[in-house]
Enzyme design. Structure first.
Site, short mmCIF file in Angstrom:
data_model
loop_
_atom_site.label_atom_id
_atom_site.label_comp_id
_atom_site.label_asym_id
_atom_site.label_seq_id
_atom_site.Cartn_x
_atom_site.Cartn_y
_atom_site.Cartn_z
CB SER A 11 -0.91 0.02 1.23
OG SER A 11 -1.60 1.24 1.32
CB THR A 43 -7.26 -1.51 0.93
OG1 THR A 43 -7.24 -2.00 -0.41
CG2 THR A 43 -6.41 -2.41 1.83
CE LYS A 62 -11.61 0.18 -0.82
NZ LYS A 62 -11.52 0.73 -2.19
CG ASN A 96 -12.23 5.13 0.70
OD1 ASN A 96 -13.07 5.88 1.19
ND2 ASN A 96 -11.31 5.54 -0.16
CG ASP A 108 -12.00 4.70 -3.56
OD1 ASP A 108 -10.88 5.22 -3.41
OD2 ASP A 108 -12.28 3.55 -3.16
CE1 TYR A 122 0.26 1.79 -6.76
CE2 TYR A 122 -2.12 1.99 -6.92
CZ TYR A 122 -0.99 1.61 -6.21
OH TYR A 122 -1.12 1.04 -4.97
#
Length: 281
Positions: A21, A68, A72, A93, A109, A221
């Site tokens: 994370s 995470t 959630k 979250n 989010d 990412y």
């Protein structure tokens, strides 16, 4: 902000697995930029079974935490209040702990997706496409409900996923059309494409990027860029990454937990980019 300085406060990200994370990097960068030297942000490997006990053991130094997968949804019955935004997608979250011990749940989010797009000049679109289904796709639909004036087409791999996306569309007030994944290349002509699939799932689509693409929001990412994002950039299209989402949703978390607004977006993004570059070496 002066009342925040000199007081030890704690926050953390919870989930399983949690080792990779980036949240600690982003939040710690925010605390440093805001001069909150007594604030700490850690990570804890917590699954659904361990979550109630973890929450029961928190003391008054805790300001809140990020969540995470797989927590959630599991956290929702353990909260005193859940925001309309979080309730709309049945996912929390962000949890903020109040001075009187109440646990307030939110979902950053959804506004994070909106903010990331707005930063790139995308405030309204006539139509959009979503690649994939699941939790991130439902958050994308919720964000699109606020900015898309027309139809959203979701490209999925199974009838079960198709049914889920139709249900989310009805719940969120979005006109959703569902198409089979075999037609996913058609998605790339939409003015906004949101890719919510795991690594590798969209690689074959890179060859189908049109001559003049619109905007691609790829929620991955790492590794970056994905083949689809690289091809999109080569064609001159605008590309957002999962880091854009991660940073924008984390800024909102920092604002809620510390009360400091606006959150230090630039410092948090720089810290995230540096951490990813270090991992890639």
């Amino acid at each position: 902000m002066s009342e925040l300085k000199g007081h030890r406060r704690r926050a953390a990200v919870l989930g399983s697995p949690i080792d990779h994370s980036l949240s600690p990097v982003l939040h710690r960068a925010a605390y440093a930029e805001l001069g909150l030297g007594e604030w700490t942000y850690d990570r804890f490997e917590i699954d659904e079974a361990a979550l109630p006990g973890f929450l029961a053991g928190l003391d008054g130094t805790w300001a809140g935490f990020s969540l995470t997968m797989p927590l959630k949804r599991a956290v929702m019955p353990l909260l005193d209040e859940v925001s309309d935004t979080a309730a709309s997608v049945e996912a929390v979250n962000t949890v903020v702990l109040t001075e009187d011990g109440r646990r307030l749940g939110d979902n950053t989010d959804i506004p994070g997706i909106e903010a990331a797009l707005r930063e790139r000049g995308v405030e309204k679109v006539e139509s959009a496409a979503v690649l994939g289904a699941g939790a991130t796709a439902s958050s994308a639909l919720a964000a699109l409900a606020r900015i898309c004036t027309g139809e959203v087409t979701a490209y999925v791999r199974s009838e079960a996923r198709a049914a889920e996306m139709r249900q989310w569309g009805e719940r969120l007030g979005v006109a959703v059309t569902v198409a089979d994944w075999s037609r996913a290349a058609e998605a790339l002509t939409a003015p906004l494409v949101v890719a919510t699939t795991p690594a590798g799932a969209t690689d074959a689509l890179a060859a189908a990027v049109p001559e003049r693409p619109g905007t691609l929001f790829d929620v991955l990412y790492e590794p970056w860029p994905t083949p689809l994002a690289a091809a999109w950039t080569d064609r001159g299209g605008a590309v957002l990454s999962g880091l854009d989402l991660l940073v924008h949703q984390a800024v909102l978390q920092v604002e809620q937990m510390t009360g400091c607004r606006p959150g230090p977006l630039a410092a948090m993004r720089a810290a995230g980019e540096a951490a990813l570059a270090a991992r890639a070496r």
